[in-house]
Motif scaffolding. Structure first.
Motif, mmCIF file in Angstrom:
data_model
loop_
_atom_site.group_PDB
_atom_site.id
_atom_site.type_symbol
_atom_site.label_atom_id
_atom_site.label_comp_id
_atom_site.label_asym_id
_atom_site.label_seq_id
_atom_site.Cartn_x
_atom_site.Cartn_y
_atom_site.Cartn_z
ATOM 1 N N UNK A 107 -24.704 -7.063 27.507
ATOM 2 C CA UNK A 107 -24.804 -7.010 29.718
ATOM 3 C C UNK A 107 -23.696 -8.561 29.887
ATOM 4 N N UNK A 108 -23.789 -9.682 29.342
ATOM 5 C CA UNK A 108 -23.315 -11.142 29.449
ATOM 6 C C UNK A 108 -21.486 -10.947 29.204
ATOM 7 N N UNK A 109 -21.210 -9.896 28.678
ATOM 8 C CA UNK A 109 -20.252 -10.144 28.164
ATOM 9 C C UNK A 109 -19.463 -8.523 29.972
ATOM 10 N N UNK A 110 -20.830 -7.923 30.219
ATOM 11 C CA UNK A 110 -20.488 -6.397 30.376
ATOM 12 C C UNK A 110 -19.282 -7.289 32.279
ATOM 13 N N UNK A 111 -20.153 -8.883 32.462
ATOM 14 C CA UNK A 111 -19.835 -9.499 33.783
ATOM 15 C C UNK A 111 -18.577 -9.808 34.155
ATOM 16 N N UNK A 112 -17.414 -8.937 32.809
ATOM 17 C CA UNK A 112 -16.214 -9.816 33.031
ATOM 18 C C UNK A 112 -15.470 -8.409 32.755
ATOM 19 N N UNK A 113 -16.120 -7.810 33.066
ATOM 20 C CA UNK A 113 -15.219 -6.101 32.520
ATOM 21 C C UNK A 113 -15.151 -5.765 34.429
ATOM 22 N N UNK A 114 -15.214 -5.715 35.789
ATOM 23 C CA UNK A 114 -14.849 -5.267 36.781
ATOM 24 C C UNK A 114 -13.871 -7.072 37.184
ATOM 25 N N UNK A 115 -12.663 -6.432 38.184
ATOM 26 C CA UNK A 115 -12.289 -7.496 38.909
ATOM 27 C C UNK A 115 -13.423 -8.927 39.846
ATOM 28 N N UNK A 116 -13.939 -7.974 40.222
ATOM 29 C CA UNK A 116 -15.386 -8.828 41.408
ATOM 30 C C UNK A 116 -16.018 -9.782 40.436
ATOM 31 N N UNK A 117 -16.859 -8.783 39.351
ATOM 32 C CA UNK A 117 -17.724 -9.325 38.759
ATOM 33 C C UNK A 117 -17.330 -10.548 38.023
ATOM 34 N N UNK A 118 -15.871 -10.404 37.813
ATOM 35 C CA UNK A 118 -15.532 -11.579 36.764
ATOM 36 C C UNK A 118 -14.721 -12.929 37.978
ATOM 37 N N UNK A 119 -14.481 -12.375 38.658
ATOM 38 C CA UNK A 119 -14.294 -13.451 40.288
ATOM 39 C C UNK A 119 -15.219 -14.385 40.237
ATOM 40 N N UNK A 120 -16.294 -13.714 39.854
ATOM 41 C CA UNK A 120 -17.328 -14.837 40.122
ATOM 42 C C UNK A 120 -18.040 -15.155 39.480
ATOM 43 N N UNK A 121 -17.844 -14.846 38.312
ATOM 44 C CA UNK A 121 -17.937 -15.338 36.889
ATOM 45 C C UNK A 121 -16.650 -16.986 36.721
ATOM 46 N N UNK A 122 -15.795 -16.956 36.905
ATOM 47 C CA UNK A 122 -14.530 -17.871 37.187
ATOM 48 C C UNK A 122 -15.550 -19.069 38.691
ATOM 49 N N UNK A 123 -15.773 -18.416 39.565
ATOM 50 C CA UNK A 123 -16.071 -19.428 40.533
ATOM 51 C C UNK A 123 -17.565 -20.130 40.226
ATOM 52 N N UNK A 124 -18.399 -19.288 39.610
ATOM 53 C CA UNK A 124 -19.680 -20.450 39.392
ATOM 54 C C UNK A 124 -18.981 -21.026 38.031
ATOM 55 N N UNK A 125 -18.289 -20.244 36.792
ATOM 56 C CA UNK A 125 -17.760 -21.711 36.473
ATOM 57 C C UNK A 125 -17.307 -23.177 36.398
ATOM 58 N N UNK A 126 -16.699 -22.714 37.547
ATOM 59 C CA UNK A 126 -16.055 -23.724 37.833
ATOM 60 C C UNK A 126 -16.635 -24.891 39.442
ATOM 61 N N UNK A 127 -17.819 -24.786 39.116
ATOM 62 C CA UNK A 127 -18.395 -24.907 40.592
ATOM 63 C C UNK A 127 -19.758 -24.864 40.539
ATOM 64 N N UNK A 128 -20.982 -26.236 39.381
ATOM 65 C CA UNK A 128 -21.772 -26.426 39.872
ATOM 66 C C UNK A 128 -22.620 -25.757 41.568
ATOM 67 N N UNK A 129 -21.845 -26.398 41.984
ATOM 68 C CA UNK A 129 -22.988 -26.800 43.756
ATOM 69 C C UNK A 129 -22.823 -25.476 43.979
ATOM 70 N N UNK A 130 -21.584 -24.719 43.806
ATOM 71 C CA UNK A 130 -22.030 -22.812 44.078
ATOM 72 C C UNK A 130 -22.857 -22.357 43.777
#
Length: 317
Positions: free
Chosen positions: A264-287
């Motif tokens: 279910x964690x890996x599943x977050x990388x399986x759609x463009x929208x969720x993958x984009x959010x994962x990348x966003x939060x990986x790069x910014x703790x504040x966000x």
């Protein structure tokens, strides 16, 4: 977490709604002004003796809200022939109920019959995050405690084996968006998972592969050492991320590196929208902190059919 049984959802989901307007951060300002402080002290004391308490409280809150809404039904003990939620398969590993008991006892001494167990659990989850280095927020209060708790209904909880469609359905039925799904999954930054929750990714993944190919090979090898195919070590498992006692965005960073535990964690990388959010939060703790506060308040505002304030969180009045 356990398997998903759609036929069970209808009767419960119909009773769940958002209760944002009825809740207020100032609900106890006159009737029990020390409520927040008393709960925080109980969480602090427990954390000083057990570093697993924050993860336990956050998970407990999630599991409460996803079954019958945030009504503290997860806190009720089984009685007679009725097997309560806490004894359902996905909840067997829940612990730290004593923290809520201790907070309730202190609150009953200060302002008897005023603060609901559901509000205590919401406050304790906030404190679990804040005292682990994460954000803090004003918890909207005014929830009431439910009288019904059935182990069979815990089958509705999203399972660690869920794909993105199943996750979206589960969250969506509770009024939570894809964005909330990605953000709340980040709560996995705290905690520990037993081998049974991720063994599907490291043993007999499918007919062609023994190991899930999306897993980092060295990470998969390390999991295999901890959880061999015929593991006989009771309670063996792995921490959810490398900084498991700190609330941070390392979960997202590890997820992007192929070092997540659950399907279910890996599943977050399986759609463009969720993958984009994962990348966003990986790069910014504040966000991430900003988003987490919004999503957890939203989840914490799912209302059930609670009508009372229990004097003891383990049994109905």
């Amino acid at each position: 977490m356990n398997a998903h049984f759609p036929y069970l959802l209808l009767t419960v989901i119909l009773s769940v709604s958002f209760n944002v307007e009825a809740l207020s951060p100032h609900y106890y300002d006159q009737s029990c002004p020390q409520a927040d402080h008393i709960v925080t002290n109980a969480v602090k004391k427990a954390m000083s003796n057990d570093k697993t308490v924050p993860a336990a409280l956050l998970r407990m809150h999630f599991h409460d809200c996803f079954v019958r809404g945030c009504d503290a039904s997860v806190l009720l003990d089984s009685k007679g022939k009725n097997k309560a939620e806490k004894d359902g398969p996905p909840n067997i590993s829940l612990h730290a109920f004593y923290v809520i008991d201790n907070a309730k006892k202190a609150l009953e001494e200060q302002c008897p019959g005023v603060v609901s167990c559901a509000d205590i659990l919401s406050l304790a989850a906030r404190d679990a995050v804040a005292l682990s280095g994460g954000p803090t927020w004003e918890v909207p209060k005014g929830r009431k405690d439910g009288r019904i708790s059935k182990a069979i209904e815990t089958r509705q909880l999203p399972a660690p084996t869920f794909n993105i469609s199943q996750l979206q359905q589960s969250f969506g039925q509770r009024g939570l968006s894809m964005h909330d799904l990605v953000v709340l999954s980040g709560g996995h930054t705290l905690g520990f998972a037993h081998c049974s929750s991720f063994q599907n990714r490291i043993h007999n993944f499918n007919l062609q592969k023994q190991v899930d190919p999306t897993l980092n090979p060295s990470f998969a090898a390390s999991l295999n050492v901890i959880c061999p195919a015929h593991n006989k070590v009771k309670n063996a498992g792995a921490t959810m991320d490398a900084t498991t006692t700190y609330f941070d965005n390392v979960y997202y960073k590890m997820l992007m590196q192929g070092q997540s535990l659950f399907s279910s964690d890996q599943a977050l990388l399986t759609t463009p929208s969720s993958k984009k959010l994962v990348a966003k939060y990986a790069s910014s703790m504040e966000e991430y902190e900003r988003a987490f506060v919004k999503s957890i308040i939203k989840m914490s505002s799912i209302s059930g059919n609670g009508k009372e304030v229990r004097h003891n969180c383990r049994r109905v009045r």
